[in-house]
Scaffold this active site. Structure first.
Site, short mmCIF file in Angstrom:
data_model
loop_
_atom_site.label_atom_id
_atom_site.label_comp_id
_atom_site.label_asym_id
_atom_site.label_seq_id
_atom_site.Cartn_x
_atom_site.Cartn_y
_atom_site.Cartn_z
N PHE A 158 7.63 1.33 -1.38
CA PHE A 158 6.96 2.46 -0.71
C PHE A 158 6.38 2.08 0.65
O PHE A 158 6.13 2.94 1.49
CB PHE A 158 5.84 3.00 -1.61
CG PHE A 158 4.54 2.23 -1.49
CD1 PHE A 158 3.59 2.59 -0.55
CD2 PHE A 158 4.29 1.13 -2.30
CE1 PHE A 158 2.40 1.87 -0.42
CE2 PHE A 158 3.11 0.40 -2.17
CZ PHE A 158 2.16 0.78 -1.23
N LYS A 182 18.51 3.64 -3.42
CA LYS A 182 17.45 4.29 -4.22
C LYS A 182 16.13 4.03 -3.50
O LYS A 182 15.54 2.97 -3.62
CB LYS A 182 17.42 3.70 -5.64
CG LYS A 182 16.91 4.63 -6.65
CD LYS A 182 15.48 4.67 -7.05
CE LYS A 182 14.47 3.63 -7.04
NZ LYS A 182 13.13 4.21 -6.69
N GLU A 185 10.25 6.38 -4.86
CA GLU A 185 9.95 7.78 -5.20
C GLU A 185 8.64 8.23 -4.54
O GLU A 185 8.40 9.42 -4.38
CB GLU A 185 9.86 7.95 -6.74
CG GLU A 185 8.74 7.21 -7.45
CD GLU A 185 8.99 5.72 -7.65
OE1 GLU A 185 9.96 5.19 -7.07
OE2 GLU A 185 8.21 5.10 -8.39
N SER A 235 7.61 -5.19 -5.84
CA SER A 235 6.57 -6.07 -6.37
C SER A 235 7.17 -7.23 -7.17
O SER A 235 8.30 -7.16 -7.66
CB SER A 235 5.63 -5.25 -7.26
OG SER A 235 6.37 -4.77 -8.35
N CYS A 291 3.88 -6.99 2.98
CA CYS A 291 4.12 -8.27 2.30
C CYS A 291 3.82 -9.45 3.22
O CYS A 291 3.77 -10.58 2.77
CB CYS A 291 5.56 -8.35 1.79
SG CYS A 291 6.74 -8.48 3.13
N GLU A 396 -1.90 -10.31 -5.78
CA GLU A 396 -1.70 -9.50 -4.57
C GLU A 396 -2.61 -8.27 -4.62
O GLU A 396 -2.55 -7.49 -5.56
CB GLU A 396 -0.24 -9.06 -4.49
CG GLU A 396 0.06 -8.24 -3.26
CD GLU A 396 1.53 -7.82 -3.18
OE1 GLU A 396 2.08 -7.34 -4.19
OE2 GLU A 396 2.12 -7.96 -2.09
P1 NAD Z 1 7.54 -1.65 -6.96
O1 NAD Z 1 8.06 -2.91 -7.54
O2 NAD Z 1 6.56 -0.87 -7.75
O3 NAD Z 1 8.74 -0.63 -6.65
C1 NAD Z 1 9.85 -1.04 -5.88
C2 NAD Z 1 11.08 -0.24 -6.34
O4 NAD Z 1 11.38 -0.57 -7.70
C3 NAD Z 1 10.85 1.25 -6.29
O5 NAD Z 1 12.01 1.85 -5.79
C4 NAD Z 1 10.57 1.63 -7.74
O6 NAD Z 1 11.02 2.92 -8.06
C5 NAD Z 1 11.32 0.58 -8.53
N1 NAD Z 1 10.63 0.16 -9.76
C6 NAD Z 1 9.29 0.03 -9.93
N2 NAD Z 1 9.03 -0.42 -11.18
C7 NAD Z 1 10.22 -0.57 -11.80
C8 NAD Z 1 10.60 -1.01 -13.12
N3 NAD Z 1 9.72 -1.38 -14.03
N4 NAD Z 1 11.92 -1.03 -13.40
C9 NAD Z 1 12.84 -0.68 -12.49
N5 NAD Z 1 12.53 -0.26 -11.24
C10 NAD Z 1 11.24 -0.21 -10.89
O7 NAD Z 1 6.98 -2.00 -5.50
P2 NAD Z 1 6.21 -1.03 -4.50
O8 NAD Z 1 4.83 -0.84 -4.99
O9 NAD Z 1 7.04 0.14 -4.17
O10 NAD Z 1 6.20 -1.94 -3.17
C11 NAD Z 1 5.15 -2.81 -2.85
C12 NAD Z 1 5.54 -4.23 -3.19
O11 NAD Z 1 6.67 -4.63 -2.42
C13 NAD Z 1 4.44 -5.22 -2.86
O12 NAD Z 1 4.33 -6.12 -3.93
C14 NAD Z 1 4.95 -5.89 -1.60
O13 NAD Z 1 4.43 -7.19 -1.39
C15 NAD Z 1 6.42 -5.91 -1.85
N6 NAD Z 1 7.18 -6.09 -0.61
C16 NAD Z 1 7.84 -7.25 -0.44
C17 NAD Z 1 8.54 -7.48 0.74
C18 NAD Z 1 9.27 -8.78 0.96
O14 NAD Z 1 10.16 -8.82 1.80
N7 NAD Z 1 8.96 -9.84 0.24
C19 NAD Z 1 8.56 -6.50 1.72
C20 NAD Z 1 7.88 -5.30 1.49
C21 NAD Z 1 7.19 -5.10 0.30
#
Ligand code: NAD
Length: 496
Positions: A158, A182, A185, A235, A291, A396
């Protein structure tokens, strides 16, 4: 306080983009909420597995012709797409601010970084070149060519809803693959606007598909044998427990870029005037939802004089950050994305205080520009007397907080950084080449800043990462993305 126009109007229902058509989903609807007013600005469907499979089918059908389209011709589609992105730059940026909450300047920065990836991918004819060796034996030449693999899945988070899928998708299609994206959401509109420009650029149907949803779509992606590989950014629990193991089990290639708790080391010889503004963007930019954001500050040296003066300068600057609606050009920091995230951050602040940290600047009481009663705002928060064992260091937070620790010397500071499993990007501020060299050499993280607070790699460098912040071998962006989205074919040719 003049607000810029909000581009999303009338609470639209966001559609999927499959085989070059905008189609409604039968899935349950999810509210997309603007965090400033806490109001629903759009609805997005949690698409079904069948809808996802239809997108994969379209991507498969498009693949043979697209793969046979010469790289120079594929690049022309990307050039046209890039022009359209430039023409729509401001609207794309405002959409990000409206659905995510970040300040308009931060959104413009995100749009620019996204476009830079398209620009780099436009160079695919040279980036995809192979190697040739003449006469490996008498009259026999050997050469390597890079070929695409098929249909890739791209999963976005997000926090950078526009830019992050562009770390992967332009390289995937430039190399001759087709994709199903994808988006998150929570912020699905940025990718939908981008899809409209994909459509206008005239990519053949099925090359670039977008299916909205959450876990169900991700599961369908992981289970679908027609998907050859996945790039995921999100995450650590999702990367570590869902994406990486399941891709391994089914033999899909994977890049999984995950969460962070980054460290910034301040040496007593740092240039304070240049360092303080850099810390403001590092810790509080994007309301800390980055991140590469600084989460922990380590001030080196035992003398209280430097520490006290430095922290006074940092606190004064943090107090002056203007917090409010990101569509107000004077605002520097918007809200966090939603109430749940705000409560989570408040929980971390409480946890730090319970474990012995003290509050130097309390963002819970910050002044907000404008009247937004139910908004998700939090001001910059500074906690002192933090120690490396606290939860606020080792997890985090993803919010506008700075936890301040002290270290006797650089060795101790580096040891604190390296003990942390999630340091995706660490920085040092110093005017000593010796300290900078030691830091670069000894720090175990993928993105290193030297007198830079956000070590964000340009599009032609990999978006790096290590340990708990990254799973895979190659990274998104640039040459490594081209490697990820291609397989090498080695050919030995006896000239008859
Ligand atoms: P998230 O893991 O909650 O969601 C990421 C994606 O995975 C979304 O599209 C979501 O719909 C899907 N998802 C979530 N839970 C899932 C599950 N249990 N099973 C399958 N799919 C699932 O992450 P977020 O909150 O959207 O994003 C923030 C996170 O992203 C932070 O931890 C941040 O540090 C990380 N991030 C990392 C980088 C990097 O390059 N290392 C860059 C940007 C963000």
């Amino acid at each position: 306080m003049a607000l810029l126009d909000e581009p999303i109007k009338g609470t639209p229902t966001i559609k999927n983009y499959i085989n070059g058509e905008w189609v409604d989903s039968k899935g349950e609807l999810f509210d997309v909420v603007n965090p400033v007013k806490n109001e629903t600005i759009a609805r997005v469907a949690m698409s079904t597995g069948e809808e996802f499979d239809a997108a994969v089918k379209a991507a498969h059908e498009a693949y043979p012709d697209w793969r046979r389209t010469p790289a120079v011709s594929r690049a022309r589609y990307l050039h046209r797409f890039r022009e359209l992105l430039e023409e729509n730059f401001e609207e794309l940026s405002r959409v990000q601010t409206q659905e995510h909450g970040k300040s308009i300047d931060e959104s413009r920065g995100e749009t620019r970084r996204g476009i830079e990836n398209v620009e780099v991918a436009c160079g695919i004819p040279t980036m995809m070149m192979g190697d040739t060796s003449e006469d490996i034996a008498s009259g026999i030449d050997e050469y390597l060519i890079r070929v695409p693999l098929g249909v890739f899945g791209i999963i976005g988070p997000f926090n950078f809803p526009f830019m992050i899928p562009l770390w992967s998708a332009p390289y995937a299609v430039a190399t001759g693959n087709t994709v199903v994206i994808k988006p998150s959401e929570q912020c699905p509109i940025s990718q939908t606007k981008l899809g409209e420009l994909v459509d206008e650029a005239g990519f053949p149907p099925g090359v670039w598909n977008i299916v909205h949803g959450e876990k169900k779509v991700v599961n369908a992606m992981l289970d679908n044998p027609g998907i050859v590989g996945i790039t995921f950014v999100g995450s650590t629990p999702t990367a570590r427990d869902v994406i990486y193991p399941r891709c391994g089990a089914s033999g899909k290639r994977v890049i999984a870029q995950a969460g962070a708790s980054n460290m910034i080391v301040i040496m007593p010889d740092a240039n304070v005037k240049a360092t303080v503004p850099a810390l403001m963007t590092s810790f509080f930019g994007n309301a800390g939802q980055r991140c590469l954001a600084g989460q922990n500050l380590i001030v080196v040296g035992e003398a209280n004089g430097f520490y006290d003066d430095f922290m006074e300068a940092v606190t004064t600057a943090a107090r002056q950050i203007v917090v409010g609606n990101g569509l107000d050009e004077s605002v520097q920091m918007g809200p966090v994305k939603d109430q749940q995230k705000k409560q989570r951050i408040l929980g971390y602040i409480e946890s730090g205080l319970r474990e012995g940290a003290t509050i130097k600047l309390d963002g819970r009481k910050a002044n907000i520009v404008g009247e937004y009663p139910d908004a998700c705002f939090l001001g910059p928060t500074i906690l002192e007397n933090v120690n490396p064992n606290m939860k606020i260091v080792n997890e985090e937070i993803f919010g506008p907080t700075m936890g301040v620790m002290r270290a006797k010397n650089l060795d101790e500071a580096i040891a604190i950084c390296n003990k942390n499993p999630y340091h995706n990007a660490d920085s040092i501020f110093t005017s000593s080449g010796k300290y900078a060299r030691q830091f670069q050499y000894e720090i175990n993280c993928g993105n290193i800043g030297i007198n830079i607070g956000i070590a964000a790699p340009m599009a032609f460098y990999p978006f790096s990462g290590m340990s708990g912040s990254f799973y895979g071998i190659l990274h998104t962006q640039g040459k490594e993305a081209v490697r990820f989205f291609t397989e090498s074919k080695v050919c030995i040719h006896r000239w008859l």
